[in-house]
Motif scaffolding. Structure first.
Motif, PDB file in Angstrom:
ATOM      1  N   ALA A  19       0.822  -1.219   0.000  1.00 25.34           N
ATOM      2  CA  ALA A  19       0.000   0.000   0.000  1.00 25.34           C
ATOM      3  C   ALA A  19       0.854   1.265   0.000  1.00 25.34           C
ATOM      4  CB  ALA A  19      -0.973  -0.016   1.170  1.00 25.34           C
ATOM      5  N   PRO A  20       1.805   1.438   0.948  1.00 23.94           N
ATOM      6  CA  PRO A  20       2.609   2.655   0.892  1.00 23.94           C
ATOM      7  C   PRO A  20       3.525   2.699  -0.319  1.00 23.94           C
ATOM      8  CG  PRO A  20       2.970   1.514   2.979  1.00 23.94           C
ATOM      9  CD  PRO A  20       2.020   0.687   2.160  1.00 23.94           C
ATOM     10  N   GLY A  21       4.057   1.550  -0.732  1.00 28.22           N
ATOM     11  CA  GLY A  21       4.945   1.519  -1.889  1.00 28.22           C
ATOM     12  C   GLY A  21       4.258   1.997  -3.148  1.00 28.22           C
ATOM     13  N   PRO A 106      -4.113  -3.443   5.353  1.00 29.21           N
ATOM     14  CA  PRO A 106      -2.971  -2.712   4.803  1.00 29.21           C
ATOM     15  C   PRO A 106      -3.318  -1.269   4.404  1.00 29.21           C
ATOM     16  CG  PRO A 106      -2.968  -4.940   3.962  1.00 29.21           C
ATOM     17  CD  PRO A 106      -4.256  -4.771   4.731  1.00 29.21           C
ATOM     18  N   ALA A 107      -4.501  -1.044   3.865  1.00 29.06           N
ATOM     19  CA  ALA A 107      -4.894   0.320   3.478  1.00 29.06           C
ATOM     20  C   ALA A 107      -5.023   1.225   4.704  1.00 29.06           C
ATOM     21  CB  ALA A 107      -6.208   0.293   2.700  1.00 29.06           C
ATOM     22  N   ASP A 108      -5.522   0.680   5.815  1.00 35.57           N
ATOM     23  CA  ASP A 108      -5.626   1.463   7.048  1.00 35.57           C
ATOM     24  C   ASP A 108      -4.244   1.793   7.603  1.00 35.57           C
ATOM     25  OD1 ASP A 108      -8.367   1.296   6.817  1.00 35.57           O
ATOM     26  OD2 ASP A 108      -8.567  -0.332   8.280  1.00 35.57           O
ATOM     27  N   LEU A 109      -3.348   0.816   7.545  1.00 35.62           N
ATOM     28  CA  LEU A 109      -1.983   1.043   8.008  1.00 35.62           C
ATOM     29  C   LEU A 109      -1.303   2.090   7.115  1.00 35.62           C
ATOM     30  CD1 LEU A 109       0.056   0.186  10.143  1.00 35.62           C
ATOM     31  CD2 LEU A 109       0.823  -1.595   8.587  1.00 35.62           C
ATOM     32  N   ALA A 110      -1.534   1.999   5.813  1.00 33.88           N
ATOM     33  CA  ALA A 110      -0.957   2.979   4.878  1.00 33.88           C
ATOM     34  C   ALA A 110      -1.461   4.384   5.186  1.00 33.88           C
ATOM     35  CB  ALA A 110      -1.293   2.597   3.444  1.00 33.88           C
ATOM     36  N   ALA A 111      -2.728   4.496   5.565  1.00 35.72           N
ATOM     37  CA  ALA A 111      -3.284   5.809   5.916  1.00 35.72           C
ATOM     38  C   ALA A 111      -2.580   6.367   7.154  1.00 35.72           C
ATOM     39  CB  ALA A 111      -4.783   5.703   6.155  1.00 35.72           C
ATOM     40  N   ARG A 112      -2.259   5.506   8.103  1.00 37.08           N
ATOM     41  CA  ARG A 112      -1.541   5.957   9.299  1.00 37.08           C
ATOM     42  C   ARG A 112      -0.125   6.382   8.937  1.00 37.08           C
ATOM     43  NH1 ARG A 112      -3.648   2.986  14.609  1.00 37.08           N
ATOM     44  NH2 ARG A 112      -5.730   2.431  13.905  1.00 37.08           N
ATOM     45  N   VAL A 113       0.526   5.604   8.071  1.00 32.77           N
ATOM     46  CA  VAL A 113       1.872   5.968   7.619  1.00 32.77           C
ATOM     47  C   VAL A 113       1.821   7.332   6.933  1.00 32.77           C
ATOM     48  CG1 VAL A 113       3.730   5.387   5.999  1.00 32.77           C
ATOM     49  CG2 VAL A 113       2.713   3.590   7.421  1.00 32.77           C
ATOM     50  N   ASP A 114       0.860   7.506   6.053  1.00 37.44           N
ATOM     51  CA  ASP A 114       0.713   8.766   5.331  1.00 37.44           C
ATOM     52  C   ASP A 114       0.461   9.919   6.297  1.00 37.44           C
ATOM     53  OD1 ASP A 114       0.497  10.233   2.827  1.00 37.44           O
ATOM     54  OD2 ASP A 114      -1.627  10.442   3.348  1.00 37.44           O
ATOM     55  N   ASN A 115      -0.439   9.720   7.249  1.00 33.30           N
ATOM     56  CA  ASN A 115      -0.784  10.759   8.211  1.00 33.30           C
ATOM     57  C   ASN A 115       0.426  11.196   9.040  1.00 33.30           C
ATOM     58  OD1 ASN A 115      -2.497  12.470   9.855  1.00 33.30           O
ATOM     59  ND2 ASN A 115      -2.366  10.891  11.410  1.00 33.30           N
ATOM     60  N   HIS A 116       1.127  10.234   9.603  1.00 30.59           N
ATOM     61  CA  HIS A 116       2.245  10.576  10.489  1.00 30.59           C
ATOM     62  C   HIS A 116       3.509  10.931   9.716  1.00 30.59           C
ATOM     63  CE1 HIS A 116       0.131   9.786  14.183  1.00 30.59           C
ATOM     64  NE2 HIS A 116      -0.374   8.692  13.626  1.00 30.59           N
ATOM     65  N   GLY A 117       3.682  10.348   8.547  1.00 30.83           N
ATOM     66  CA  GLY A 117       4.879  10.624   7.763  1.00 30.83           C
ATOM     67  C   GLY A 117       4.874  11.973   7.062  1.00 30.83           C
TER      68      GLY A 117
END
Length: 134
Positions: A19-21, A106-117
């Protein structure tokens, strides 16, 4: 944006990385604490996704090392157990920002990565109270 995923299960790590990739981020995978620390020595990461369920059993070394070597990196702590769901991880790891379960999509985790990153990183200054955000 550089993202480090520390997860012993290769299938789970790849599903989290997909997802993040796909958003143009550079994702590095580590299945052990030793590999994660070597990667932190070589590269700067904006976000670290850390599974507390590593096979080598030395979980605390990654967040402690990240706090020392990469204090601006945000750590998303993931666990299959109730460990640290009482919030104590935030006292042990100053970089920790959220603690989803391993069942998170994975999409929810990607949203957290996006939010905090994508949050602004404070610029450190030697003068007290002189920190700025850019």
């Amino acid at each position: 944006m550089q993202v480090l995923i520390v997860e012993a299960d290769p299938d789970r790590a790849r599903s989290w990385a997909a997802a993040p990739g796909g958003q143009g981020w550079t994702v590095r995978l580590a299945s052990t604490n030793r590999t994660a620390i070597a990667l932190m020595d070589a590269e700067a990461f904006r976000v670290i996704v850390l599974s507390l369920d590593l096979a080598d059993g030395k979980v605390p070394s990654v967040p402690v090392y990240a706090g020392y070597r990469q204090p601006e990196a945000k750590i998303i702590v993931v666990t299959a157990t109730g460990m640290f769901h009482d919030g104590s991880i935030f006292q042990l790891c100053s970089n920790a920002c959220t603690i989803p379960g391993t069942s998170a999509k994975p999409a929810d985790l990607a949203a957290r990565v996006d939010n905090h990153g994508n949050r602004p990183v404070p610029v450190r200054s030697a003068a007290p109270g002189a920190n700025a955000v850019h």
